[in-house]
Design a protein around this motif. Sequence first.
Motif, short mmCIF file in Angstrom:
data_model
loop_
_atom_site.label_atom_id
_atom_site.label_comp_id
_atom_site.label_asym_id
_atom_site.label_seq_id
_atom_site.Cartn_x
_atom_site.Cartn_y
_atom_site.Cartn_z
N ARG A 1 0.46 15.26 -6.30
CA ARG A 1 -0.58 15.51 -7.30
C ARG A 1 -1.38 14.25 -7.60
N THR A 2 -0.75 13.09 -7.48
CA THR A 2 -1.40 11.85 -7.91
C THR A 2 -1.94 11.01 -6.76
N GLY A 3 -2.01 11.59 -5.55
CA GLY A 3 -2.77 10.88 -4.53
C GLY A 3 -2.04 10.45 -3.27
N LEU A 4 -0.89 11.06 -2.95
CA LEU A 4 -0.19 10.65 -1.73
C LEU A 4 -1.07 10.86 -0.49
N VAL A 5 -1.77 11.99 -0.44
CA VAL A 5 -2.60 12.28 0.73
C VAL A 5 -3.70 11.22 0.88
N TYR B 1 4.53 19.18 1.71
CA TYR B 1 5.25 19.06 0.44
C TYR B 1 6.68 19.59 0.60
N GLU B 2 6.82 20.78 1.16
CA GLU B 2 8.15 21.38 1.30
C GLU B 2 9.05 20.54 2.20
N LEU B 3 8.49 20.03 3.30
CA LEU B 3 9.28 19.21 4.22
C LEU B 3 9.68 17.89 3.57
N THR B 4 8.79 17.33 2.75
CA THR B 4 9.12 16.10 2.03
C THR B 4 10.25 16.35 1.04
N LEU B 5 10.17 17.47 0.33
CA LEU B 5 11.21 17.82 -0.63
C LEU B 5 12.55 18.00 0.08
N GLN B 6 12.54 18.74 1.18
CA GLN B 6 13.78 18.96 1.93
C GLN B 6 14.33 17.65 2.48
N GLY C 1 0.78 -1.23 0.00
CA GLY C 1 0.00 0.00 0.00
C GLY C 1 0.81 1.27 0.00
N MET C 2 2.11 1.18 0.31
CA MET C 2 2.97 2.36 0.25
C MET C 2 3.57 2.42 -1.16
N ASP C 3 2.79 2.92 -2.07
CA ASP C 3 3.12 2.86 -3.49
C ASP C 3 3.54 4.21 -4.06
N ILE C 4 2.68 5.21 -3.90
CA ILE C 4 2.95 6.52 -4.49
C ILE C 4 4.16 7.17 -3.85
N GLY C 5 4.20 7.16 -2.52
CA GLY C 5 5.27 7.84 -1.81
C GLY C 5 6.62 7.17 -1.92
N THR C 6 6.66 5.91 -2.35
CA THR C 6 7.93 5.21 -2.53
C THR C 6 8.32 5.08 -4.00
N ALA C 7 7.48 5.63 -4.89
CA ALA C 7 7.71 5.52 -6.34
C ALA C 7 7.83 4.06 -6.77
#
Length: 303
Positions: free
Chosen positions: A215-219, A259-264, A44-50
Amino acid sequence: MAAVTRPIAIIGPTASGKSALGLEIAERLGGEVVNIDAMQQYVGMDIGTAKLTVEERRGIPHHQIDTLRVTELATVANYKAAATFDIERLLDRGTIPVIVGGSMMYIQALIDDWQFPATDPAVRARWEARLEEIGVQALHTELARQDPDAARIILPTDPRRTVRALEVIELTGKPFAASQPHRGKPQWDTVILGVDRDTAELDDRIVMRTELMFRTGLVDEVTRLIGQGLRDGVTASRAIGYAQTLAALDGEHSLEQAYELTLQGTKRYVRRQRSWFRRDDRIHWIDGSDPAMVTTALRIARR
């Protein structure tokens, strides 16, 4: 040209292009992929792990993906045992294992056959009590005083590994690194390919990947996983992107800040990956933006 008869590990920093190269190599050699990304073990951890979708895998079997529920603990020791079984089974039947991912300690434990130090429940409990007393940041500072090298490779937000490092130091009387594998001839004579890119290009790819995740559904993915116990997951809940989104859903900050914290956080992690991997002179480095990347990788693997 010689045939490939040994595993190929394709490692490197996040967003460098490892998965794409791994697919190409596995397809051309009739191999199968063995995942070595810790968080891609979680269902289930798909989008956030690419994580590659089933369709994107082109029918190539992928091992060590979707092996854990988000409430389960991901450990280097358990991964190493399971991945070793998969790799030796593939080699026994003449299939090339293509090991793909960027989790640093997982890679070294597997490639260098790390034998794990014993644990002591009383010592572990004492450090866990200290964690409860002062918090993970302060405990990590304590680790840095005892063993600066260990503190550099363990995130200051990772309580489990911070406690484990302090436990090992107390039990062995030696730095944590002394209990880790020493780099020698890679297990199974694995050829190690490293994929990297120009820093500016890699930064752009990290931005694009992070934007795509949100954009594609992480939340929505995190919301769904909360219902499956994500908040109770010691390792899953602290994954980059998931921890920040969880905090936003709990009202600690906005989704824009998540988003910003994830990027950092991703950029910091990439710096740690690069520093770790560049110390390993067994790695053959390949430019991920080179159109001849696949040809170069195959040539190195066939030496």
